[in-house]
Design an enzyme around this catalytic site. Structure first.
Site, PDB file in Angstrom:
ATOM      1  N   HIS A 257      -7.349   0.715  57.208  1.00  0.00           N
ATOM      2  CA  HIS A 257      -6.512   1.905  57.343  1.00  0.00           C
ATOM      3  C   HIS A 257      -6.691   2.782  56.120  1.00  0.00           C
ATOM      4  O   HIS A 257      -6.858   2.288  55.001  1.00  0.00           O
ATOM      5  CB  HIS A 257      -5.035   1.514  57.495  1.00  0.00           C
ATOM      6  CG  HIS A 257      -4.175   2.619  58.024  1.00  0.00           C
ATOM      7  ND1 HIS A 257      -3.754   3.677  57.251  1.00  0.00           N
ATOM      8  CD2 HIS A 257      -3.674   2.836  59.263  1.00  0.00           C
ATOM      9  CE1 HIS A 257      -3.023   4.497  57.987  1.00  0.00           C
ATOM     10  NE2 HIS A 257      -2.947   4.018  59.208  1.00  0.00           N
ATOM     11  N   ASP A 308      -3.070  -0.626  65.437  1.00  0.00           N
ATOM     12  CA  ASP A 308      -3.726  -0.383  66.716  1.00  0.00           C
ATOM     13  C   ASP A 308      -4.397  -1.635  67.271  1.00  0.00           C
ATOM     14  O   ASP A 308      -4.537  -1.774  68.487  1.00  0.00           O
ATOM     15  CB  ASP A 308      -4.788   0.717  66.574  1.00  0.00           C
ATOM     16  CG  ASP A 308      -4.191   2.058  66.219  1.00  0.00           C
ATOM     17  OD1 ASP A 308      -3.256   2.470  66.921  1.00  0.00           O
ATOM     18  OD2 ASP A 308      -4.647   2.675  65.252  1.00  0.00           O
TER      19      ASP A 308
END
Length: 371
Positions: A257, A308
């Site tokens: 991320h 996700d």
């Protein structure tokens, strides 16, 4: 004039909505772990918009207000029916439908604080109905009206499937909605704030944000994670597949991320739900191959899973079509977008950065006949 590609590390505004400090995510100072384990999505929405937790009466009133505003105009249903539902992407349909909703809101262009809050309630309420109506129409079914006695998460599942959901299904959606509700100044949130900083209306800000979320580098990651897992098919294929991808220097979706260095604090909650749901549905292979992939990428590249990665198998286990994953993200992130829009209006200044010019200079104009 110094520049930073992608504005990485640039502080663009002050906000009291959410924070990411030392790899910890908070909403108005409350840790994401505590909220995920104890709160309802409605409570989190109230927190983001009001900068405080509600008492019991306030929460009941707010929940009822959301449910009572879930119905959408029949014109929106008719508009959805006019699409080629076999080809249109749900995010494109959502973007247009939300913009169209503004035409049926008599307060759409009212810019005072109370009107903007009322519009926020209506938008947050109706987004779940728009997404589920689209999904059902695409399957040749009629939309289902919400139930007054169900929570926001339960109503989403009820309107999607036409039957009362199981408790574990409601728990999974409630947690997913909380975990995706806000994430500081991400691309879609920044887009929303830039839009309304011109003193454009709430519907314009939300429509702009949906456009930003539609991109695969933002909201589309979990859909692509499930596509990857489906291509792998079985647990024993996971590592050979991933090794080949890495050898070809291809990106593995759902890993790492931009703002976290030691791991996305939201991922563990959906990892737990993925294990429970895949076991319940007899599809534990999706969880098992996900764990193998996460462990391998973490050991080889130092990249842990993000939110996700496991949301993909959670939604799949709930029987949700893969291309609806990003619209579900939008349902949740509406709460954060609306919080930021309201905050931007409170202390507004037009957002107008500069660009460092790197093109040619001192050029001489040549008449057209001499070029």
């Amino acid at each position: 004039m110094s520049t930073t590609k992608g504005l990485e590390g640039v502080i663009a505004t002050e906000s009291s909505i959410s924070s990411i400090i030392d790899d910890q995510l908070t909403y108005v100072g409350y840790g994401i772990d505590e909220l995920t384990e104890n709160s309802s999505f409605e409570e989190v929405v109230f927190l983001l918009w009001n900068k405080r937790l509600p008492n019991k009466d306030e929460l009941n009133s707010f929940t009822n207000e959301l449910v009572s505003n879930m119905e959408i105009p029949s014109e929106i249903i008719d508009h959805l029916k006019s699409y080629d539902l076999t080809t249109v992407h749900p995010m494109a349909a959502l973007r247009t439908a939300v913009s169209l909703l503004g035409l049926f809101d008599s307060e759409a262009d009212e810019m005072n604080e109370s009107a903007n809050v009322r519009k926020a309630v209506r938008l947050q309420a109706k987004i779940a109905t728009v997404v589920t109506a689209f999904a059902r129409l695409r399957d040749g079914k009629e939309p289902v009206s919400p139930k007054n006695d169900l929570s926001y998460a339960a109503n989403f599942l009820y309107m999607l499937n036409g039957k009362d959901p199981e408790d574990i299904e409601v728990e999974a959606i409630n947690k997913a909605l909380i975990l995706h509700a806000d994430h500081e100044l991400n691309a879609s949130t920044f887009t929303a704030r830039v839009c309304v900083a011109t003193l454009s209306d709430v519907y314009s800000g939300i429509t702009a944000a949906i456009g930003a979320l539609k991109g695969p580098l933002h909201g589309g990651a979990n859909e692509r994670v499930m596509k990857m897992l489906s291509e792998i098919g079985e647990v024993e294929n996971a590592l050979p597949y991933i090794k080949e991808k890495l050898e070809n220097k291809e990106k593995i979706m759902g890993m790492g991320h931009r703002v976290y260095r030691n791991g996305d604090p939201r991922a563990k909650h959906l990892k737990k739900m993925s294990k429970e749901l895949t076991n319940l549905t007899g599809q534990s292979k999706w969880y098992e191959m996900s764990v193998q992939i996460e462990d391998y990428i973490k050991s080889e590249k130092g990249l842990p899973a993000n939110v996700d990665f496991y949301s993909a198998s959670v939604y799949h286990s709930l029987g949700i079509d893969h291309d609806l994953f990003t619209p579900i993200f939008a349902i949740s992130r509406f709460s954060g977008w609306l919080a930021h829009i309201l905050e931007q209006y409170e202390n507004n200044r037009l957002i107008r950065p500069r660009a460092s010019y790197v093109g040619p200079s001192h050029q001489k104009y040549v008449p057209l006949e001499k070029r």
